[in-house]
Structure formats: C-alpha cells, structure tokens
Design an enzyme around this catalytic site. Structure first.
Site, PDB file in Angstrom:
ATOM      1  CG  HIS A  99      -5.594   2.766  11.692  1.00  0.00           C
ATOM      2  ND1 HIS A  99      -4.954   4.061  11.356  1.00  0.00           N
ATOM      3  CD2 HIS A  99      -4.907   1.972  11.034  1.00  0.00           C
ATOM      4  CE1 HIS A  99      -3.821   3.567  10.694  1.00  0.00           C
ATOM      5  NE2 HIS A  99      -3.713   2.331  10.470  1.00  0.00           N
ATOM      6  CG  HIS A 119      -0.392   3.453  13.597  1.00  0.00           C
ATOM      7  ND1 HIS A 119      -0.864   2.075  13.835  1.00  0.00           N
ATOM      8  CD2 HIS A 119      -0.406   3.387  12.338  1.00  0.00           C
ATOM      9  CE1 HIS A 119      -1.235   1.489  12.572  1.00  0.00           C
ATOM     10  NE2 HIS A 119      -0.849   2.099  11.777  1.00  0.00           N
ATOM     11  CE  LYS A 157      -4.060   2.266   2.028  1.00  0.00           C
ATOM     12  NZ  LYS A 157      -4.591   2.356   3.429  1.00  0.00           N
ATOM     13  CG  ASP A 163      -1.563  -1.333  10.518  1.00  0.00           C
ATOM     14  OD1 ASP A 163      -2.231  -0.362  10.487  1.00  0.00           O
ATOM     15  OD2 ASP A 163      -0.272  -1.248  10.454  1.00  0.00           O
TER      16      ASP A 163
END
Length: 255
Positions: free
Chosen positions: A196, A252, A177, A198
């Site tokens: 959020h 983070h 990504k 991961d």
C-alpha cells in the site's frame, strides 16, 4: 497469492539502502536538498540526529510492547467501537478477511495531537506509564514534523510555511499507530501489512530490531536496511497530491 508471497517475490540477498539524512548538518540548504531529492526519487528516507532522545523512543517502544503482551481481555478494553465508526482503538486483522487476504497484524491506533483531538478512552491504562511516554514522544515529534514540512516546502520552491498550511496548519491531526506482529507459523506465505501507500501526509516510522519493512523499487521488493536510532520517513498520498506529483508516496509492505 503466489504473486504476493514474500518468499517468492522478495529480491533476496540485497538490502535496500534508502537515503540517510543527518538532520544535525549545519548546512541547512544541504539538508533541504537531500530531503527533497529523496522525496522525489524514493518517497522514503531515514533521518538521524533528529532531536528525539533515544530514551524517549525506547520508552515509547517499551510501553507499546508491554501493552501487546497483556491478556486479550485487557487489550479489548480499548478496542475499536465498530458502531461508532472510529478508526481509534485496539484491533486485529487476524479475524478480518479482505479480498481473501489477511494481514498478520494486531494494531493500536489513536490521536496524540492536538490536545483538543485526543480521546483518552482509546489510550491504555496499563502499562501505567503509557500516557506519559506517548505525550513526551508527541512533544518531540512535533518539532521533527515541522522541520520535514519546512524542508519539503522549500524543496518545491515555496515559502517554508506553505506546505504545512496546505495540509491543515495547526489543525493537523497526529495519529499514533503501533503494529504488532504475533509469531507466524508460515511467514513465507504471509504478509504483516499488504502492499500500500500511506493515506497520511507524512509517516514517521519508529522501527524495532526486527527487519520487516519492504519497499517496491525498480519492479522488485527489497528489504529496507535499518539504521540504529534512525526514524524512517514515508511520503504519504497527501504530500504527493499537494506537490502535484513531484514528491512520490512510497509503495511498501511488511513481512
């Protein structure tokens, strides 16, 4: 909201020095111990001397940057297919509104490994060296991923192969990504990516020279200090679950 605005919520003047681990240390036990310790207490660490040559990373960054500087129509040529339900392809959060929040970010998302899972439809044709740069990086990345899995496994008192097997073994999908943050008129009021953890097993982050990553620790948001040529490793939700919560996925966001 005011509770999330970076200008108001960042602890200014303090840069978080997350653990830095030298993967070339000949004392393998020490490397394993440090990785396990950082994954328990932080959920994030940086690795240096990781075995991916600087020029391979520079080339990956160059082709990614060149893609995002193309005219919009060219980027749309590899756009996500909303009807197909695939996460792969080019997309932007600038037009999407989730709970009144909008991430100030464009992104490109596609599988890079294993070869059987790769769909080149979502790989840009321009720049022409995009595919070569990504395939070269993927080869080197596999070795880093395997070593991280081994260390995390041994750090739990398991056999070296067990954690990788639990996460899918040779069928593990590697996704690339690229996040691109266009110039923002009010960065003090905006987030590139909202807070959020991961969903991945492990995230291996290649930063550039622009400081953007923030981590929530001890009830505060901190900027993360980048180390030149380091990779930033995030423990993801799948490793937290596989380790029964011994390793923590890192909370983070990106400014």
């Amino acid at each position: 909201s005011e509770k999330e605005q970076p200008a108001a919520t960042t602890l200014h003047g303090v840069v978080l020095e997350v653990p830095v681990i030298d993967m070339s240390d000949p004392e393998e036990e020490k490397v394993v111990e440090r990785i396990a310790e950082a994954s328990r207490g932080w959920g994030i660490f940086q690795v240096v001397n990781h075995g991916i040559p600087d020029e391979v990373i520079r080339e990956l960054q160059r082709v990614g940057k060149e893609f995002f500087e193309l005219p919009q129509a060219e980027k749309e040529a590899v756009a996500k297919d909303p009807a197909g339900g695939s996460i792969e392809g080019y997309g932007t959060s600038l037009q999407k509104d989730v709970d009144g929040k909008r991430g100030w970010v464009d992104h490109l998302f596609h599988r890079i490994w294993p070869p059987s899972a790769v769909n080149y439809k979502f790989w840009p044709k321009n720049p022409s060296s995009y595919r070569e740069a990504n395939e070269e990086y993927a080869k080197k990345l596999l070795e880093v991923g395997d070593r991280l899995f081994r260390s995390l496994s041994i750090g739990l008192g398991l056999e070296a192969h067990e954690l990788k097997e639990g996460a899918g073994g040779e069928d593990i999908i590697h996704l690339l990504k690229i996040n691109y943050y266009p110039p923002c008129p009010r960065p003090d009021l905006a987030l590139g990516v909202v807070a959020h953890t991961d969903m991945s097993a492990i995230t291996i982050l290649v930063p550039n020279e622009v400081q953007g990553l923030q981590v929530f620790k001890d009830e505060h948001w901190y900027d993360v200090k980048y180390i030149p040529n380091a990779l930033i490793i995030h423990i993801g939700d799948q490793i937290e679950i596989l380790s029964n919560g011994k390793y923590k996925s890192v909370y983070h966001r990106t400014t």
